[in-house]
Enzyme design. Sequence first.
Site, PDB file in Angstrom:
ATOM      1  N   GLU A  85      20.146 -21.255  34.973  1.00 15.80           N
ATOM      2  CA  GLU A  85      20.346 -21.440  33.850  1.00 15.80           C
ATOM      3  C   GLU A  85      22.290 -21.286  33.312  1.00 15.80           C
ATOM      4  OE1 GLU A  85      16.713 -19.793  31.426  1.00 15.80           O
ATOM      5  OE2 GLU A  85      18.445 -18.492  31.685  1.00 15.80           O
ATOM      6  N   ARG A 112      17.238  -6.208  29.039  1.00 15.21           N
ATOM      7  CA  ARG A 112      17.486  -6.036  27.964  1.00 15.21           C
ATOM      8  C   ARG A 112      17.242  -5.221  26.769  1.00 15.21           C
ATOM      9  NH1 ARG A 112      16.499 -12.624  25.894  1.00 15.21           N
ATOM     10  NH2 ARG A 112      17.543 -13.786  27.189  1.00 15.21           N
ATOM     11  N   ARG A 124      23.380 -11.821  26.818  1.00 11.09           N
ATOM     12  CA  ARG A 124      22.137 -12.060  27.307  1.00 11.09           C
ATOM     13  C   ARG A 124      21.373 -12.627  28.267  1.00 11.09           C
ATOM     14  NH1 ARG A 124      19.612 -15.206  23.960  1.00 11.09           N
ATOM     15  NH2 ARG A 124      20.975 -16.455  23.440  1.00 11.09           N
ATOM     16  N   HIS A 125      22.070 -12.984  28.702  1.00 13.06           N
ATOM     17  CA  HIS A 125      21.623 -14.266  30.427  1.00 13.06           C
ATOM     18  C   HIS A 125      22.449 -13.869  31.313  1.00 13.06           C
ATOM     19  CE1 HIS A 125      19.947 -16.796  27.114  1.00 13.06           C
ATOM     20  NE2 HIS A 125      19.601 -16.803  27.533  1.00 13.06           N
ATOM     21  N   SER A 173       8.336 -11.915  26.453  1.00 13.39           N
ATOM     22  CA  SER A 173       7.488 -13.658  25.780  1.00 13.39           C
ATOM     23  C   SER A 173       6.039 -13.336  26.269  1.00 13.39           C
ATOM     24  CB  SER A 173       7.730 -14.188  26.351  1.00 13.39           C
ATOM     25  OG  SER A 173       9.455 -14.586  25.887  1.00 13.39           O
ATOM     26  N   GLU A 214      14.417 -10.929  21.330  1.00 11.90           N
ATOM     27  CA  GLU A 214      14.041 -10.729  21.912  1.00 11.90           C
ATOM     28  C   GLU A 214      13.287 -10.761  23.518  1.00 11.90           C
ATOM     29  OE1 GLU A 214      13.101 -15.044  23.268  1.00 11.90           O
ATOM     30  OE2 GLU A 214      12.064 -14.203  25.501  1.00 11.90           O
ATOM     31  N   ARG A 259      17.146 -16.752  37.584  1.00 10.55           N
ATOM     32  CA  ARG A 259      16.717 -18.131  36.292  1.00 10.55           C
ATOM     33  C   ARG A 259      18.550 -19.356  36.689  1.00 10.55           C
ATOM     34  NH1 ARG A 259      12.878 -17.068  31.697  1.00 10.55           N
ATOM     35  NH2 ARG A 259      11.898 -15.845  32.994  1.00 10.55           N
TER      36      ARG A 259
HETATM   37  P1  ATP Z   1      15.953 -16.816  26.019  1.00  9.05           P
HETATM   38  O1  ATP Z   1      15.326 -18.060  25.469  1.00  9.05           O
HETATM   39  O2  ATP Z   1      16.506 -15.653  25.669  1.00  9.05           O
HETATM   40  O3  ATP Z   1      16.308 -17.560  27.508  1.00  9.05           O
HETATM   41  P2  ATP Z   1      13.080 -17.106  27.717  1.00  9.05           P
HETATM   42  O4  ATP Z   1      12.245 -17.114  26.834  1.00  9.05           O
HETATM   43  O5  ATP Z   1      13.971 -18.101  28.644  1.00  9.05           O
HETATM   44  O6  ATP Z   1      14.874 -16.272  26.860  1.00  9.05           O
HETATM   45  P3  ATP Z   1      11.418 -15.546  29.220  1.00  9.05           P
HETATM   46  O7  ATP Z   1      11.430 -17.002  29.749  1.00  9.05           O
HETATM   47  O8  ATP Z   1       9.995 -15.921  27.953  1.00  9.05           O
HETATM   48  O9  ATP Z   1      12.426 -15.663  28.303  1.00  9.05           O
HETATM   49  O10 ATP Z   1      11.617 -14.326  29.568  1.00  9.05           O
HETATM   50  C1  ATP Z   1      10.774 -12.981  29.836  1.00  9.05           C
HETATM   51  C2  ATP Z   1      11.683 -12.137  28.902  1.00  9.05           C
HETATM   52  O11 ATP Z   1      13.176 -12.491  30.432  1.00  9.05           O
HETATM   53  C3  ATP Z   1      12.389 -11.986  28.881  1.00  9.05           C
HETATM   54  O12 ATP Z   1      11.841 -12.007  26.715  1.00  9.05           O
HETATM   55  C4  ATP Z   1      14.044 -11.621  28.326  1.00  9.05           C
HETATM   56  O13 ATP Z   1      13.451 -10.331  27.843  1.00  9.05           O
HETATM   57  C5  ATP Z   1      14.130 -11.885  30.701  1.00  9.05           C
HETATM   58  N1  ATP Z   1      14.879 -12.823  30.585  1.00  9.05           N
HETATM   59  C6  ATP Z   1      14.977 -14.290  30.270  1.00  9.05           C
HETATM   60  N2  ATP Z   1      15.825 -14.764  30.516  1.00  9.05           N
HETATM   61  C7  ATP Z   1      16.795 -13.821  30.363  1.00  9.05           C
HETATM   62  C8  ATP Z   1      18.299 -14.347  31.378  1.00  9.05           C
HETATM   63  N3  ATP Z   1      18.187 -15.468  32.033  1.00  9.05           N
HETATM   64  N4  ATP Z   1      18.575 -12.879  32.265  1.00  9.05           N
HETATM   65  C9  ATP Z   1      18.443 -11.828  31.403  1.00  9.05           C
HETATM   66  N5  ATP Z   1      17.545 -11.564  30.922  1.00  9.05           N
HETATM   67  C10 ATP Z   1      15.754 -12.341  30.906  1.00  9.05           C
END
Ligand code: ATP
Length: 577
Positions: free
Chosen positions: A342, A551, A348-349, A500, A497, A340
Amino acid sequence: MSEAPVDPAQASGAAPPAEGEGFAQSKKGAKKAEAKAKKEAEKARKAAEREAAAAAQKAASGGNEDLAKDNYGDILPSTKVAADKVQLKNLGDEHIGKTVKLRAWIQNARMQGAKMAFVELREERNWTIQGVVSASAEGTPVSKQMVKWIGALRLESFVLVEATVQKPLEPVKSCRVSNYEFHLTKTYLISPGPEVLPLGLNAANRAIASFEDEDPSQAAAAPTEAVENLSLAESAAAPSASLSTHLNNPAMHKRAPVQQAIADVRMTVRKLFSEYLESKNFVQFEAPCLIGAASEGGANVFSLPYFEKQAFLAQSPQFYKQIEIAGGRKRVYCIGPVFRAENSNTPRHMTEFTGLDLEMEIEENYHEVIDMIEGVMLYIFRGLEQRCKEQIELIRAIYPSDDFLLPEPGKEVRLTFAEGQKLLREEGPEEFRNVSDDEDMSTPQEKALGALVRKKYNTDFYVLDKFPEGARPFYTIEDPENPKVTNAYDFFMRGQEILSGGQRIHRPDLLEARIRKKGIDPASPGIREYVDVFRSAGVPPHGGGGIGLDRVVAWYLNLPSVHLTSYYPRTPKRLSP
Ligand code: ATP
């Protein structure tokens, strides 16, 4: 014995004195010379005696020669220790009095007077034992020089020792093996530790002091910690270090028993995930990381040159899981890296994390998928309680946490998104009095809801279902009875979370319509190929989810950051080690 000295007058070869007065004088002189010679002879005899006594003493004591010199020092290619190898975790009374060998790190070394030293030897994790080395009167197998050499070994040096196993007078509290100690008879240095440890084990094994956003270009010179001569058990007063100091010193960061325990929990989660799914007839597959189009979004995708084209790093295996279902697999899962782009510097990220993904056919209702995911998560939580009890205890001693509360069997908590928002409005903090059912939740809202659910339902694990349409991607199916919401869900641990998922659209006409509704061109690169999969063959209804492994580990253990659970965290500011 030396000869008696000769009279110098005679020795010089001078003519003898004449008779008469000269003769009388020479008689006197001869007597004098004789007395002198006797005195000299006596002196020489005494000196010889002294010399002989000293030589005898030297011979008796071994002299300056180090009789233990072959029992210690730098290891040589020819060095051999014949004793049986032992593992500290297997030491028992049957070893008492036996000679064993061990390869270990020096966790602590100190002299106790000139003839004795104590070392703490760490074999792996926190398996430590006290080593005692004491010079014998004969100078072998241990000499004073050997004791001094061992007492001065640098921390974190790697050594090979031979020792006799003995019972200590009192249990050794500072070591994990407290009922036995090693009486060292040989010690060889395989690899020396540094003069000053940039991160000592005591600090590495304490809770991270700060999670500041580190700039790797400035972080090369890690703060040095004073050399510690403390055992881990005495380390309460040792300083703790920042995450950047830990990550800049990966060898010591990883030697810390707490980090190894976290790694164990992580790998156990992976195993439990596979184990459960395979027992439910899922098959594993591998999704690619390199992809040709940023089909799922765009903005948060890493791109890279790919010969004359551009490639991207996959931000999820979503499409590939669905292609597997289209390809006739009924239930699939995959475990792999997810990227990602981001710029999120939060606990969390990460820019790269590990996804635990699954997808399955739906026969009647997408709640079959929720049941399956609930099942696998509960299997993981219960499995961790059983298989990682020791690691969890160790981690809790450093990062305290309450037990992770599980719902009673049959009382799993599933709320709709709207019910969750209602709970927040009615019982949550003041600032959430007006939260809407149509907008996605913020992280503070999620956490506040987690606290409410814990209080009300006594669980740290729950599901929110029926997310608003606007909060879910184009491939999510809308609720046929209420298109304002979707057949999509998130799973939470301690109010955060971790997954998803949802039911996907399996009919190409519906898929294309929703893609358009979301303002995306169905002919755009990546999207067209995706929709074509559903045009090329009839695909059964299906759904699934993506779990963030980092996570799950972090929130189960209530750690302050996912960066602690990853082997090599990648964040916007860190790409090494
Ligand atoms: P968030 O809103 O917390 O950034 P997201 O909605 O983008 O998460 P999803 O794309 O639904 O996350 O990804 C599914 C799962 O992958 C998330 O529930 C989380 O456990 C994990 N996840 C997502 N983005 C990240 C990240 N940047 N770093 C670590 N784990 C992640």
